[in-house]
Design a protein around this motif. Structure first.
Motif, PDB file in Angstrom:
ATOM      1  N   GLN A 142      15.494 -33.603 -40.124  1.00 14.57           N
ATOM      2  CA  GLN A 142      15.431 -31.985 -39.076  1.00 14.57           C
ATOM      3  C   GLN A 142      14.321 -31.227 -38.824  1.00 14.57           C
ATOM      4  O   GLN A 142      13.250 -31.130 -39.687  1.00 14.57           O
ATOM      5  N   SER A 143      14.517 -30.854 -37.173  1.00 11.70           N
ATOM      6  CA  SER A 143      13.348 -30.629 -37.317  1.00 11.70           C
ATOM      7  C   SER A 143      11.313 -30.516 -37.607  1.00 11.70           C
ATOM      8  O   SER A 143      11.500 -32.321 -36.949  1.00 11.70           O
ATOM      9  N   MET A 239      19.560 -21.255 -32.997  1.00 15.41           N
ATOM     10  CA  MET A 239      21.038 -21.392 -33.673  1.00 15.41           C
ATOM     11  C   MET A 239      22.555 -21.031 -33.802  1.00 15.41           C
ATOM     12  O   MET A 239      22.358 -20.256 -32.626  1.00 15.41           O
ATOM     13  N   ASP A 404      20.281 -26.491 -35.109  1.00 12.54           N
ATOM     14  CA  ASP A 404      21.363 -26.205 -36.254  1.00 12.54           C
ATOM     15  C   ASP A 404      21.929 -27.781 -35.978  1.00 12.54           C
ATOM     16  O   ASP A 404      23.246 -27.974 -36.875  1.00 12.54           O
TER      17      ASP A 404
END
Length: 429
Positions: A142-143, A239, A404
Motif C-alpha cells: 500500500q502506497s 483520503m 486509501d
C-alpha cells in the motif's frame, strides 16, 4: 521466536520477533523486527501460502486489525497474512525522540539512514527464510509499500511469487524536485474541490488563519499553533473521507468572544499534526527519494516558494499535502529531537540506489498495480511510466477510489484477478 498466540474474532494470531543487523552491509549491532501472522482459525493447520503486507509510510507500522473487513478478509480466504512492523516502527525497535536525543547529529543521521527500503526488504527476506520456511511469498504494498515492492523485486525477486500494489508505483529514477512539481498542482485541485463542497469554510479557514497569525494560540502539549501547521492538515485530503473530516473539524473551530479556540478543536489538531504515532514518516519522507547522487535539500519547501497560492496570508487559505518542511522539526515537539539529524540527511549528496533498472525490466514475477488516477500523493503519470518499464506488470487505472482504496475489498480482489489472468503467481521454493 513466537512471543504470543491468541485469537481475534475471525483470526488466529501469532506474534513473531527476530533479531536483525542494524546495518545489513556490515553486521554489528542488532535491532528487533516484529511481525504478526494471521490465519483463518479453521485453516490454521493447513500449509497455506503467505501474503506479506507492506504498509504505507515511510515509518508505517503494520495494521492492528479488529476484524476481517476489507482486503484482509479477502486475503484470509487463501493466505496466511503477515503484518510487518517496518524497522523503527511499532514493536520493531521503534525510533522516537528518546532514541534520537541519545544520539549526536551525525550519529543520528547515519542511524536513520539504516531504516530505508533496502534495509526493510532485507528484514523481510530474513523473516521469510528463518520464520516462514523459505517458500516464496506474495506481497501487498500500500502506497510506500509499492516503493518497497520495487526494491524487493530489485534485490531479492527469488523470494516473491506475486506482487500486488495499491497506489504506490514509484518513479524508477527518484527525483524529489519532480515529485513536488507534480504534487502542488494536485493538492491545489483537492483544495478547490473541498471549497466547492463546503464553500462556507473559505471564510472559516481565513478567519482561523487570521487569529493564528496574531500568535499565542497553544496546543495541549504547549506547541504554538501556527498558520503553516494548520495548513498541514491538508495531508488528509487524499483520503476518501478527508474532506468530511476537515469539514467537521472546521465546523467548531472559530474563536469565541474572547479570541480563544475551542479545546475540542485544539485537541484534534494536535492529534492530527503531532506525528506522535509515526515520527519516521516526517523524518524519512524526503529521504525515500534519495537514490544515487544529489541531495534532496528540502525539495518540498523549495517548490512551495514557487506557488504563492499556498502562502500563509493567501485567501482562500490552501492546505498542504504530503509535504514535510524544515520548520516542522522546530515547531513540533515530537519532531524536535530529530532536527539535527534530518538536516544532515537533507544535505546528504550520495545515496545507495534502491532500484535495479535492468532487473526490473527483465522481471518475471507477476505484478498487478492499482493506479488511482486522481491520487494526491503518488502521481499517476509517474506510476504508469514505471509500470511500462517493469516486466510482467499489469496496471489497473481507476478514478473510483482515493489513495486509501485498499480499504475496499474490491481493490484487492481486482488485483488478484489480474494476476490470475496473467497465469498466476510463481510457485515453488
Amino acid at each position: 521466536m513466537i512471543t504470543a498466540e491468541y485469537t481475534i474474532p475471525g483470526m488466529r494470531v501469532r506474534d513473531h520477533v527476530v533479531e536483525v543487523p542494524l546495518d545489513w552491509s556490515d553486521p554489528g549491532p542488532a535491532i528487533e523486527v516484529f511481525a504478526r501472522e494471521l490465519v483463518a482459525p479453521a485453516r490454521d493447520r493447513e500449509e497455506l501460502p503467505c501474503l506479506l503486507f507492506l504498509q504505507g509510510g515511510p515509518g508505517g507500522k503494520g495494521p492492528r486489525p479488529v476484524g476481517t473487513s476489507g482486503w484482509l478478509g479477502r486475503a484470509l480466504e487463501t493466505y496466511r497474512v503477515i503484518l510487518l512492523d517496518q524497522r523503527g516502527t511499532g514493536r520493531s525497535s521503534r525510533i522516537d525522540g528518546r532514541v534520537m536525543s541519545a544520539l549526536g547529529a551525525g550519529e543520528g543521521a547515519e542511524y536513520l539512514a539504516r531504516f530505508r527500503a533496502d534495509s526493510i526488504v532485507a528484514d523481510a527476506e530474513h523473516l521469510r527464510t528463518t520464520v516462514f520456511g523459505g517458500r516464496r511469498w506474495s506481497t501487498l504494498g500500500q502506497s510506500y509499500g509499492g516503493f518497497l515492492t520495487l526494491t524487493y523485486l530489485s534485490d531479492a525477486p527469488g523470494g516473491l511469487s506475486a506482487c500486488y500494489v495499491a497506489g504506490g508505483l514509484p518513479a524508477l529514477e527518484p527525483d524529489a524536485e519532480e515529485v513536488y512539481r507534480r504534487t502542488y498542482p494536485r493538492v491545489a485541485a483537492k483544495n478547490d474541490a473541498f471549497y466547492r463542497r463546503y464553500p462556507h469554510h473559505a471564510e472559516t479557514a481565513g478567519r482561523l488563519a487570521d487569529r493564528l497569525a496574531e500568535g499565542d494560540v497553544r496546543l495541549p502539549d504547549g506547541d504554538v499553533l501556527t498558520v503553516r501547521r494548520l495548513q498541514s492538515l491538508g495531508l488528509d485530503f487524499g483520503m476518501k473521507p478527508g474532506y468530511e473530516r476537515m469539514h467537521w473539524l472546521l465546523d467548531e473551530a472559530l474563536p469565541d468572544g474572547t479570541g480563544g479556540l475551542p479545546e475540542t478543536f485544539l485537541h484534534q489538531v494536535l492529534a492530527r499534526t503531532s506525528f506522535a504515532d509515526n515520527p519516521l514518516f516526517a523524518a524519512l519522507q524526503e529521504s525515500t527519494y534519495g537514490c544515487g547522487p544529489g541531495a534532496t535539500a528540502w525539495a518540498a519547501e523549495r517548490e512551495r516558494a514557487r506557488h504563492p497560492a499556498f502562502a500563509e496570508d493567501a485567501r482562500p487559505l490552501l492546505f498542504t499535502g504530503e509535504m514535510i518542511y524544515p520548520w516542522m522539526f522546530a515547531e513540533i515537539r515530537v519532531l524536535r529531537p530529530f532536527r539535527a539529524a534530518v538536516e544532515l540527511l537533507a544535505e546528504r549528496a550520495e545515496w545507495p540506489r534502491l532500484y535495479d533498472l535492468d532487473r526490473l525490466a527483465a522481471n518475471e514475477v507477476p505484478v498487478a498495480a492499482a493506479v488511482y488516477f486522481d491520487d494526491m500523493y503518488v502521481d499517476s503519470g509517474l506510476q504508469l511510466d514505471t509500470a511500462a518499464r517493469v516486466g510482467n506488470t499489469q496496471a489497473w487505472v481507476t478514478n473510483e477510489y482515493e489513495h486509501d482504496g485498499i480499504g475496499e475489498d474490491r481493490v484487492f480482489a481486482r488485483l488478484t484477478d489480474l494476476v490470475r489472468d496473467m497465469g498466476g503467481g510463481i510457485t515453488g521454493e
